[in-house]
Design an enzyme around this catalytic site. Structure first.
Site, PDB file in Angstrom:
ATOM      1  N   SER D 279     -22.668 -16.909  -1.188  1.00 21.91           N
ATOM      2  CA  SER D 279     -22.293 -16.751  -2.588  1.00 21.91           C
ATOM      3  C   SER D 279     -23.555 -16.561  -3.406  1.00 21.91           C
ATOM      4  O   SER D 279     -24.609 -17.109  -3.067  1.00 21.91           O
ATOM      5  CB  SER D 279     -21.550 -18.002  -3.040  1.00 21.91           C
ATOM      6  OG  SER D 279     -21.666 -18.175  -4.443  1.00 21.91           O
ATOM      7  N   ARG D 318      12.215  21.764  -3.591  1.00 21.97           N
ATOM      8  CA  ARG D 318      10.837  21.242  -3.637  1.00 21.97           C
ATOM      9  C   ARG D 318      10.664  20.534  -4.964  1.00 21.97           C
ATOM     10  O   ARG D 318      10.992  21.090  -6.017  1.00 21.97           O
ATOM     11  CB  ARG D 318       9.771  22.341  -3.513  1.00 21.97           C
ATOM     12  CG  ARG D 318       8.318  21.743  -3.493  1.00 21.97           C
ATOM     13  CD  ARG D 318       7.287  22.663  -2.828  1.00 21.97           C
ATOM     14  NE  ARG D 318       7.927  23.285  -1.697  1.00 21.97           N
ATOM     15  CZ  ARG D 318       7.954  24.599  -1.469  1.00 21.97           C
ATOM     16  NH1 ARG D 318       7.296  25.414  -2.258  1.00 21.97           N
ATOM     17  NH2 ARG D 318       8.618  25.077  -0.443  1.00 21.97           N
TER      18      ARG D 318
END
Lengths: 392, 392, 392, 392
Positions: D279, D318
């Protein structure tokens, strides 16, 4: 207003799915620059309040001036060990400054402070072209509304001709939606807050000077200085999600109308740009490519918003996953919204209106009916649009 | 502030999943009342501008005064023929007034006008207890923050103890999130607009008096009079979705923290209500039922928000499905958010804090570290909370 | 195949938004019956393996025979103390059997066992009309495909006429989608598993006879006996979510096509049911109410699916909220899908096809082009449909 | 089984958010190769049935052999004019073959045929490492289950210790979930269909030989030959969405458990990889980075699934936007799922189990209670896992 739509993400799908200026603002390079900008401003703010010396702060600023001197790939690879790229970046900055200045790097900050604050910078920049394209689309709609103030067309409900409207009123309604979504996004974007809390939000590593430091840092970055750190209280992300999702919804509405009005059997609108609309199998077709692409991009909004809202459940003082899930989701949402807005902006600027067809399509029982207050409503809305000052 | 959480939807699951006052405000009865209220106000507004006579308007008002005189089931059944209950309701009102007053019913309106406007009334009423519970939860968090200003506990990031914080600061952060989400919802709820456009938004059936009529109607219903009808420009619904989804996210965050802090191995918090927490298989357990239930309800938010944002793509002058998909989604979202807020309000008011355990849980390397500016930050945030005036 | 679409949830919105038979199967009464059925079968299974005496099991069965003898409201109210209605229900059953039979109630079970297993029963019953309506819609599409094998119409891509197709092929494609989604849902519904794990999945309270008991219980309830309890491994819920979401998507596609083909300017389809389609403001309109309503219901799918998938992250041996969030979400999804399917079934059975208009709409450049293999493909697909045996 | 987790997308965030092999399979280069592969196979299939000559087909194959000879950027830029990159690519192939072979390019196909079929190839390849990592994670869970068959730990419900379980059973349940999700994805991936329909699904441009051509093309690409083209019947995409979303849910569950069990106060698990977990502000912390990252990636699933399901409403032959919205959403979902699975695979292979701590954490009232049938259930599940043949 300059259309941002000239730019777009390169590649096989970018020109369709990542049009507009937002894509450029969320690249690795843009993130790296923003991260460095935060680190530089943090050192400078620390110097402002006297907890690091000015010379060291300037060394940090100098080390952070050029993102291209850092290797994004190496920093990213190192991120796999910690979950964020910030730790490796801070190390790289420390390695780039004189030893005496190392203490001026990453003062009292945790990775999330730098990443969240950089995210605000990235978002603010990426939002600029998005707002511009939404506003540009609103302007284009306003132009069409004025021009077609009296152009009568069929109003349609549930797909059926209902009573006449005007194309001017239709465009004025589009305009109010676009103005509204541009305003919402601009309002959120100008109020983005700094995140500065240290390891767990107490600013413990800043020698009881954390709030002073935060105030200076916010000022230097031109971000809002919130009452408390918001590391796991994600209102700013939720606000962005809401505004971007709303913009997607409005763009989808307008683009959807264009697609419907451009249908072969309706043919009241078409796309003027001669460079667009061809088909691989059907040479005779003129596809409304801009509206179709706007819709395609806008459709990504709701799912991405849901992910961001779901990610608000962040544990304790740093979330174990939800926070990380925001990064790409938020930038994808910016790019999708921006692309949708850029396509729609382009679409509306090039729209060809077939007023004759609008008249001709009216069914017999609609021909003697007037469009009510359509023109008066259009005028009212245009007046509001013209006098409008966009939040900034 | 009176907790609304005493009420809840009845039934097998309602007390867990539909707690709080919102459920009562979205029943069929509540909808029917709101629809009738709109029809009554419409007749009155028409009388105000002189296009129907006052006596007829009063007859309509009288016919609309009591929702129980209408058969919601029959009206709903008739709705299957048209897609909305409004047509059948307007017919029923006409049947309930003297023949001379029939022309005063549903003046110049289309079904969507009445339904959308009624939805705004329903939402506004349902939002009251939701805001109240969010604000009540914020107050409870404020109380805890003040009480535990100096109660040191472990700050946790990614599930690991990181550095000390105070429980006061944790509660202050919860409070800012809850205040923020209450404000957002209250702001949206007080700006809900009238919808009045007629068949296709032109107000054509109102004799060129439509905008006057709209202004009077808005005033009578205390709704905002928007520049244009918004029948297919769904910004008001998007704003609600954003505010409610945000509230769910904040509630989930706070409730999630409570669940984590109540874990057997952490045991820093527990639920004080002796009526709650039993298990069918394990008598010794004390489950954090309120926090668990708050979370359960809040988790419904993001998906419902996504549906509402997706429904913004509404065709032409009335959508062929997307509009209808909003009704139940929006009321479900109100109920879920309200239930989440009611549970959390209750949870925070009954929370037992084990300060000794908070101290005892600190790992050795955290014991000599201070909580930084936690107390000062808490004070700042409490000051802001105390001076805060909720939008209304 | 009997259309289930005659039934629907009563009330103001139910006939539009909760049509079909699923709504009846997810009421409080249906849940209560299912919970009682599980408790009765559990006692019987325990008697089967000899850990309770048969007479006691029969007393339990008798006490569980009639759901109307229990007060769902009171049980639900008590649920607010524990988070589920099962504990209070088990108490009520114990109170309803002779003291000697009390040990035969809820043998070795935890609340989640009973609730999850009852949920499987509820879902299985609710899925029956949903599958029936999907299959009925497929049959109706097949009928149309056969009838219109050679009916030429415009194929449309991006809203533009492209090349000719036949309405037969269009219907055959709808049919394959509907058959596919009916199959997926039926496949999932017939494989729903028993949940029986005791307090934490070890079956510890069943005297090392838990797996025998589970096998007998599964057999009695005609559920699958899974290798392990799945209390927090929610594959069965995910499978349901996927199948129901898929069905919504297919219904939305077909209903969307109907709406588009029914547009005034296209007018190739219309809704034959004379009882439907009126408008409050426009007497001349014939709205495609069934297709519109189908779409409205189907649109709720994706958001509800997202909630269920998001709820898969369930902690340890029982989730603190995510589990509870499934209940209403899953039944809402069943009702929405079922309603969508019921409307579409009805729609396709009453569809009026305007073949002349299909021919007339073809643009000049399409008139001399043939529909390729449309008829042959239709035949192939119909052959597959006819020979198809639905999973059950 | 080889972990694919060594690979990952490069860049600042890729190593965290796009780990595993899927990212490599969805790059522009991978898409371009797949598009070319389809075009080459199409020419070859056309030669197989004799409608183009073999030599021309070989010229096409040769022109399609190396994706690096094409400029993805230029093709993408041209896509902005048509909405898909296929038209420009077909032109580029035509330019790359002798004039005599031009007729052998893109035979009877439309852009969507090539793009959808290429998408199936891309997905199939990207699914391989995803399945491998899910299966690898299942194997790792199996190893842990066997090793910890008798390791007693607290079973936890709603975050509270309930009754004892074994870590073996916990791992066995993880394993069944991971096996189940790997199977679902593998089953879908091996049944992906060819799309070949021509401009509107009738195969009109293939001289009544379209179905023969489709059969040969499917065989050459090793894809399923479906009864009908599925250009707007998106069951294959829905199946993928469901399987990938399910996998995300299971990974989130397992990773979530690891995060909870690794909490400082629980400390029953930790991450062994010494390269991970640091960290920036807290040197003493050991973060469960792999589990956190797995969760972060998995959390993206539900929203992306919702987008894909929402995109099933595709108009006519489509879709005007919904189709285009699938491309990036589907590949993002593959990458997110794959990354989640790769992280979890890695996590489980490096997990350190603190059995002493598991024993020590048991509260007093759980210490004398046994874990029921946990060991027997674990054995049963492991037997099933070992005998399992993964679909392929």
């Amino acid at each position: 207003m300059r259309p941002s739509s000239s730019g777009s993400e390169p590649g096989l799908f970018g020109p369709v799915l990542a049009r507009g200026g937002a894509a450029d603002e969320v690249t690795d390079g843009a993130w790296l620059s923003a991260l460095l900008e935060v680190e530089a401003a943090l050192a400078a703010a620390a110097a402002d309040i006297g907890i690091v010396d000015r010379q060291s702060a300037e060394a940090v600023a100098s080390a952070c001036a050029d993102a291209t001197t850092y290797d994004a790939g190496a920093i990213g690879a190192a991120a796999a060990a910690t979950g964020t790229p910030v730790l490796a970046l801070a190390d790289a900055i420390r390695a780039a400054v004189p030893e005496s200045a190392r203490g001026a790097v990453h003062v009292g900050a945790t990775s999330q402070d730098v990443l969240d604050t950089a995210m605000m910078l990235v978002v603010r920049r990426a939002a600029v072209p998005v707002v511009a394209d939404l506003a540009g689309a609103a302007d284009a709609a306003a132009g069409l509304a004025a021009e077609h103030r009296n152009t009568v067309m069929a109003g349609r409900t549930l797909g059926q001709q209902a009573v006449p409207v005007t194309f001017g009123l239709v465009c004025a309604q589009w305009m109010t939606g676009l103005d509204g979504s541009a305003d919402r996004l601009a309002t959120v974007a100008r109020a983005l807050p700094l995140q500065y809390g240290g390891a767990a939000g107490t600013r413990a590593a800043a020698d009881r000077r954390g709030s002073e430091l935060a105030a200076r840092l916010a000022e230097r970055l031109d971000l809002r200085d919130p009452v408390l750190p918001w590391h796991t209280i994600r209102l700013p992300v939720a606000d962005l999600a809401g505004a971007l999702g709303t913009a997607c919804g409005i763009v989808a509405k307008v683009a959807g109308d264009v697609v419907l009005l451009a249908q072969t059997e309706v043919a009241e609108l078409s796309d003027a740009d001669p460079a667009r609309g061809g088909s691989s199998a059907m040479a005779h077709k003129a596809n409304p490519v801009a509206a179709v692409s706007a819709r395609a991009c806008a459709r990504r909004g709701p799912g991405l918003v849901a992910t961001l809202l779901g990610a608000m459940e962040q544990e304790h003082q740093r979330a174990a996953g939800a926070w990380h899930s925001e990064w790409r989701t938020l930038t994808d949402l910016l790019v999708a919204t921006g692309s949708a807005a850029a396509w729609l902006h382009d679409c509306l600027e090039h729209l060809v209106v077939h007023a004759d067809r609008m008249a001709g399509n009216l069914t017999a029982d609609l021909r003697d009916v007037g469009p009510g207050d359509a023109a008066a409503l259009t005028d009212l809305a245009l007046r509001e649009h013209d006098s409008h000052v966009r939040p900034r």
